[in-house]
Design a protein around this motif. Structure first.
Motif, PDB file in Angstrom:
ATOM      1  N   ILE A  57      44.250  35.884  45.867  1.00  0.00           N
ATOM      2  CA  ILE A  57      42.861  35.537  46.200  1.00  0.00           C
ATOM      3  C   ILE A  57      42.657  34.074  45.818  1.00  0.00           C
ATOM      4  O   ILE A  57      42.072  33.290  46.571  1.00  0.00           O
ATOM      5  CB  ILE A  57      41.857  36.438  45.425  1.00  0.00           C
ATOM      6  N   ALA A 112      39.137  41.821  47.253  1.00  0.00           N
ATOM      7  CA  ALA A 112      40.263  42.192  46.387  1.00  0.00           C
ATOM      8  C   ALA A 112      40.424  43.701  46.387  1.00  0.00           C
ATOM      9  O   ALA A 112      39.441  44.435  46.392  1.00  0.00           O
ATOM     10  CB  ALA A 112      39.999  41.713  44.965  1.00  0.00           C
ATOM     11  N   HIS A 145      37.776  38.336  40.102  1.00  0.00           N
ATOM     12  CA  HIS A 145      38.090  38.130  41.519  1.00  0.00           C
ATOM     13  C   HIS A 145      37.084  37.200  42.190  1.00  0.00           C
ATOM     14  O   HIS A 145      37.455  36.435  43.081  1.00  0.00           O
ATOM     15  CB  HIS A 145      38.164  39.481  42.241  1.00  0.00           C
TER      16      HIS A 145
END
Ligand SMILES: Cc1cc2nc3c(=O)[nH]c(=O)nc-3n(C[C@H](O)[C@H](O)[C@H](O)COP(=O)(O)O)c2cc1C
Length: 334
Positions: A230, A243, A256
Motif C-alpha cells: 500500500i 488493504a 494502512h
C-alpha cells in the motif's frame, strides 16, 4: 469527534472498515449486524467462475471427461446444484433490500468466459461496485508471466465493459513486477485495488499420507506485506487502495491509512472477535484522530507512504539489509 468517513472508488463509506468477502454474507442477519456495528460496506461472498460454468455445463463436460481419471475432482463442487449463480443473484437482491450500506459483489475467475454476464446481473441486483478476484495457481511451465498477466488484464477489461459500477481487483502478491502489473490493471480499467488476496496453501499430513488444504485465519503480523505494498503503490498510482489480510485492530486501520489506503477489509478478526470488533475499530480510529488533531482521514492518509515517509528506502531492500546486518545474536534464546 473526528469524521471517519471515506470515499472508495467514488462511493461514500461511513467508515473505512469493510467486511471482506466471506461467509459472513451468507446470513442476512449478519449483514444487518455488520451495518449496525458501523461497517462502511460489505463484500458479498464470491460467485465463482466454476459455479457459472457448471450451470452452463461447460465444466460438467470437462469434469466428465476427466471423471474416471480423477473421480475426486467431482467433489470439489459438492453443493453447487443448490447454490448456483441464479440463487446467488437472488441472495444479493435480498441483501440489498435488508441494508442501506454499500454492497460489493465479488466474482472469482481466471479467464474470460460466459460467466462475465453475471457481472451485469450483480450490478442489476443492487451491488454498488464489483470486486474481481483473479486467484489462480499457474503450474504450466510453458506459460510465461506475460501470458498470465494478459489473461488477467483481458478479464478486467471485459468485466469493465459489462458494467457501469466501479470495479476493484483483488490482487495476489505473486507477480514478477507487482508495481508494473498493478499499473496495467489500472490502465485496463480497475477503479480500485484490494491488496492482497489470501492464498490458502496445501499441507501434507504424514500420518495419513495425504495432501490437505485448510482455511487458516490470518494473524495481525500478516498485514505487513499489504502494508508495504500500500505504501509503495499509493505513491506510484492514482487509484483507490483497500488493504486486505491481517487487518485485526483499529491500529491496523490507522497504519494502512497512513500508508495510503482509502479503506481496509477485515474477515479473520471478525471470526475471532465477532462483528462488534467493527465498532471497536471505528472508535479506536476516531479516538486516535482526535488525540492527534486530525479532523478527517485525508488529513493523514498517505503521510507515511513511500513518497512522503522521508526515507525513500524504508519500503525497499536497504531496510532488509540493515535489519539483517544489524541483528544482535543475544536477542534470541540460543
Ligand atoms: C471463511 C472465509 C471465506 C472467504 N470467502 C471468500 C470469498 O468468497 N471470496 C474472496 O475473494 N475471498 C474470500 N475469503 C478471503 C477474505 O476475503 C480475505 O481476503 C482473507 O480472509 C484475508 O483477510 P483477513 O486477514 O481479514 O482474514 C474468505 C475468507 C474466509 C476466512
Amino acid at each position: 469527534m473526528a469524521d471517519i468517513s471515506t470515499s472508495y472508488m467514488g462511493i461514500e463509506l461511513a467508515s473505512p472498515v469493510i467486511v471482506g468477502a466471506s461467509t459472513w454474507s451468507r446470513k442476512i442477519e449478519h449483514i444487518k449486524r455488520a451495518e449496525d456495528a458501523g461497517a462502511g460496506a460489505l463484500v458479498i461472498h464470491s460467485l465463482f467462475q466454476e459455479q457459472i460454468e457448471l450451470e452452463t455445463e461447460e465444466l460438467d463436460e470437462e469434469l466428465g471427461a476427466h471423471g474416471e481419471e480423477f473421480p475426486e475432482a467431482l467433489s470439489y463442487f459438492p453443493h453447487m446444484e443448490h447454490a448456483g449463480p441464479r440463487e446467488h443473484v437472488m441472495w444479493v437482491e435480498n441483501a440489498r433490500r435488508a441494508v442501506a450500506m454499500p454492497l460489493i459483489g465479488s466474482l472469482n475467475a481466471t479467464s474470460v468466459g460466459e460467466w462475465v454476464r453475471y457481472a451485469r446481473q450483480l450490478e442489476e441486483a443492487g451491488c454498488n461496485a464489483l470486486e474481481l478476484n483473479l486467484y489462480s495457481v499457474e503450474t504450466n511451465p510453458d506459460k510465461t508471466s506475460s501470458d498470465i498477466e494478459k489473461q488477467a488484464l483481458d478479464v478486467i477489461a471485459t468485466v469493465k465493459n459489462e458494467v457501469s459500477v466501479p470495479v476493484a481487483v483483488k490482487l495476489s502478491p505473486f507477480y514478477t513486477s507487482l508495481a508494473n502489473f498493478a499499473r496495467r490493471v489500472v490502465e485496463s480499467g480497475a477503479d480500485g485495488l484490494v491488496i492482497f488476496n489470501r492464498f490458502y496453501q496445501p499441507f501434507i499430513d504424514p500420518d495419513n499420507e495425504r495432501a490437505d488444504i485448510s482455511l487458516d485465519l490470518s494473524r495481525q503480523e500478516d498485514t505487513r506485506l499489504p502494508l508495504r505494498w500500500i505504501g509503495i503503490l499509493s505513491s506510484a498510482l492514482d487509484v483507490d487502495l483497500a488493504a486486505s489480510t491481517g487487518v485485526h485492530t483499529g491500529k491496523d486501520v490507522i497504519r494502512h491509512i497512513l500508508a495510503g489506503a482509502k479503506a481496509v477489509q477485515c474477515v479473520s478478526t471478525l471470526y475471532q472477535n465477532g462483528l462488534g470488533r467493527i465498532s471497536e475499530m471505528n472508535n479506536d480510529l476516531a479516538g486516535w484522530m482526535d488525540s492527534h488533531g486530525y479532523g478527517d482521514l485525508e488529513d493523514f492518509r498517505g503521510e507515511l507512504n513511500r513518497r512522503n515517509i522521508g526515507d525513500p528506502y524504508a519500503f525497499e531492500r536497504a531496510q532488509y539489509v540493515q535489519l539483517l546486518m544489524g541483528h544482535r545474536m543475544d536477542t534470541f534464546a540460543v
